[in-house]
Design a protein around this motif. Structure first.
Motif, PDB file in Angstrom:
ATOM      1  N   LEU A 299      19.708 -63.674  86.786  1.00 35.35           N
ATOM      2  CA  LEU A 299      19.053 -63.752  88.092  1.00 35.35           C
ATOM      3  C   LEU A 299      17.651 -64.343  88.001  1.00 35.35           C
ATOM      4  O   LEU A 299      17.266 -65.180  88.824  1.00 35.35           O
ATOM      5  CB  LEU A 299      18.993 -62.364  88.724  1.00 35.35           C
ATOM      6  CG  LEU A 299      20.322 -61.787  89.217  1.00 35.35           C
ATOM      7  CD1 LEU A 299      20.181 -60.292  89.514  1.00 35.35           C
ATOM      8  CD2 LEU A 299      20.803 -62.530  90.463  1.00 35.35           C
ATOM      9  N   ASN A 369      26.161 -69.610  96.650  1.00 37.66           N
ATOM     10  CA  ASN A 369      25.465 -68.623  95.813  1.00 37.66           C
ATOM     11  C   ASN A 369      26.361 -67.441  95.461  1.00 37.66           C
ATOM     12  O   ASN A 369      25.868 -66.360  95.113  1.00 37.66           O
ATOM     13  CB  ASN A 369      24.226 -68.111  96.554  1.00 37.66           C
ATOM     14  CG  ASN A 369      23.258 -69.223  96.883  1.00 37.66           C
ATOM     15  OD1 ASN A 369      22.855 -69.987  96.010  1.00 37.66           O
ATOM     16  ND2 ASN A 369      22.880 -69.326  98.155  1.00 37.66           N
ATOM     17  N   VAL A 372      25.664 -65.565  92.319  1.00 40.97           N
ATOM     18  CA  VAL A 372      24.404 -64.818  92.371  1.00 40.97           C
ATOM     19  C   VAL A 372      24.635 -63.457  93.019  1.00 40.97           C
ATOM     20  O   VAL A 372      24.101 -62.441  92.556  1.00 40.97           O
ATOM     21  CB  VAL A 372      23.329 -65.605  93.156  1.00 40.97           C
ATOM     22  CG1 VAL A 372      22.024 -64.805  93.225  1.00 40.97           C
ATOM     23  CG2 VAL A 372      23.076 -66.957  92.510  1.00 40.97           C
TER      24      VAL A 372
END
Length: 436
Positions: A299, A369, A372
């Motif tokens: 991250l 994303n 993520v």
């Protein structure tokens, strides 16, 4: 035919069928990168050793990509310069397969023991599933070093540190000297109060770096003063393969990504990670500490390409571990196993690439994303395994393996006996079946 023989035959057939299915899946889903990154390493080393050039001056033809790792990594990879190209590919693939099998075995074997599963069968199934995992197949197809770094860290956190081995920290230090990002595990050791291991890791990283500087002073000077700071060598931040918080922010405004917003997200992430890591270590759950730190590294790193997400593998495996440790037919078991399945399904799907060309709009923000969000979910919600442990002393003093529960007599136990099938409990009472 005996029941055991029939079971063994059925398991062999199942593994073969799964391997065939995974091979068919890879023939369609896997992208052939032609060992692109390995070509960069190989070309840079050849240019350096045989052509008299400086390793950090090399750029792969027609690209901006060059050797981006510290000089100690060049020292480790140096034998590659004396191998023919096919041999370099063979060594890269073989090393990744071997260390992957070892790390997966360390994480899954305790689950198989507790559940009473056939251990070789569990490992074979897991390796087939790992082959389909996008970060793993990208690591192999690019010729990357990700699993080697994960292995070095896992040696420390899963084997040496719980055994109070004085060499604990060396693996993390060497991984940091090869590629700087595993240095977060040194911070992890500091945050969780394992000072000796932390200073051992720092000493190993410093010794490796100084050894490389003594052998290759010009290359070391160029790396630490120029190449390290040249961000153009690593690629575009907004590229959809960058599944880090920096990538999320960059895709919101590719022309002017907000550094302030990124730093704020990083600080919040690190605060949560520090809190959860300390809780994991206080519970004696080193494997979850490894998983939380791996997810955090992905991250907060400015660039986390999809192949770097092999660091999420421990988290997915621990979801299965926690699910199988929950009472049978319980809601907790269903939720945890479903979470592991959904996370794995997304991470084999190449879903983020659907927004490679256009990541605008709500769907683009969510879809581009996707990996993520999985990293964040693991950081926030991966259960900490509160196994029964003796009072007093930190996890290093408790004497049990990572992720295990250890009673004062040294017998590993689960917190709740009804989490284990009765047949397995009977075997444990007879002393025939170890838990972890």
């Amino acid at each position: 035919m005996a029941q055991g023989a029939r079971r063994a035959i059925a398991q062999v057939v199942a593994v073969v069928a799964l391997a065939v299915a995974v091979t068919a899946f890879l023939s369609v889903a896997a992208v052939r990168h032609g060992f692109f990154d390995l070509k960069v390493y190989y070309g840079a080393l050849t240019f350096w050793v045989h052509d008299g050039g400086e390793i950090y001056d090399f750029l792969k033809g027609g690209t901006q990509y060059g050797f981006t790792y510290p000089p100690f990594a060049a020292l480790v990879m140096l034998p590659m310069a004396y191998l023919p190209w096919p041999a370099a590919i063979t060594v890269s693939v073989a090393a990744t397969v071997v260390v992957s099998a070892v790390v997966i075995w360390w994480l899954l074997d305790p689950v198989a023991r507790r559940a009473g599963w056939t251990r070789w069968f569990v490992l074979a199934v897991a390796l087939c599933l790992a082959a389909a995992y996008e970060p793993m197949r990208e690591t192999v197809n690019f010729g990357q070093v990700n699993m080697l770094l994960l292995f070095l860290v896992a040696v420390d956190l899963l084997r040496l540190l719980p055994a109070r081995n004085r060499w604990a920290g060396v693996g993390i230090g060497l991984a940091t000297a090869i590629k700087l990002t595993p240095g977060i595990f040194i911070v992890y050791l500091l945050v969780t109060g394992r000072w000796r291991a932390a200073f051992t890791a720092m000493g190993a990283a410093a010794a490796a770096t100084l050894a490389a500087a003594a052998l290759f002073p010009d290359a070391s000077r160029e790396f630490w003063t120029e190449a390290l700071w040249n961000t153009d060598r690593v690629g575009e931040l907004a590229f959809v393969s960058n599944q880090s918080l920096r990538g999320v922010v960059a895709r919101l405004d590719p022309e002017h990504p907000s550094t302030v917003a990124w730093l704020a997200l990083v600080l919040a992430t690190l605060a949560v990670w520090g809190w959860r890591s300390r809780a994991a270590v206080a519970a004696g759950d080193e494997a979850t500490g490894l998983a939380l730190t791996g997810a955090t590294m992905c991250l907060v790193s400015p660039v986390t390409w999809v192949h770097h997400l092999v660091w999420l593998l421990p988290g997915l495996i621990l979801l299965v571990d926690n699910g199988m440790a929950a009472p049978a037919r319980s809601r907790r078991r269903r939720l945890l196993l479903a979470a592991a399945l959904i996370g794995y399904a997304f991470l084999i799907s190449r879903i983020v690439w659907a927004w490679e060309k256009d990541f605008t709009g709500v769907d683009g923000f969510l879809g581009s994303n996707a990996y993520v969000w999985i990293s964040l979910a693991l950081l926030l919600a991966l259960p900490i395994r509160h196994w029964a442990t003796p009072t007093g002393g930190g996890p290093a003093e408790r004497g049990g393996p990572a992720g295990s529960a250890v009673e004062p007599g040294g017998v590993a136990q689960l917190e709740e006996p009804d989490r284990v099938p009765p047949a397995v409990q009977r075997d444990r009472v007879g002393g025939l079946l170890p838990v972890r």
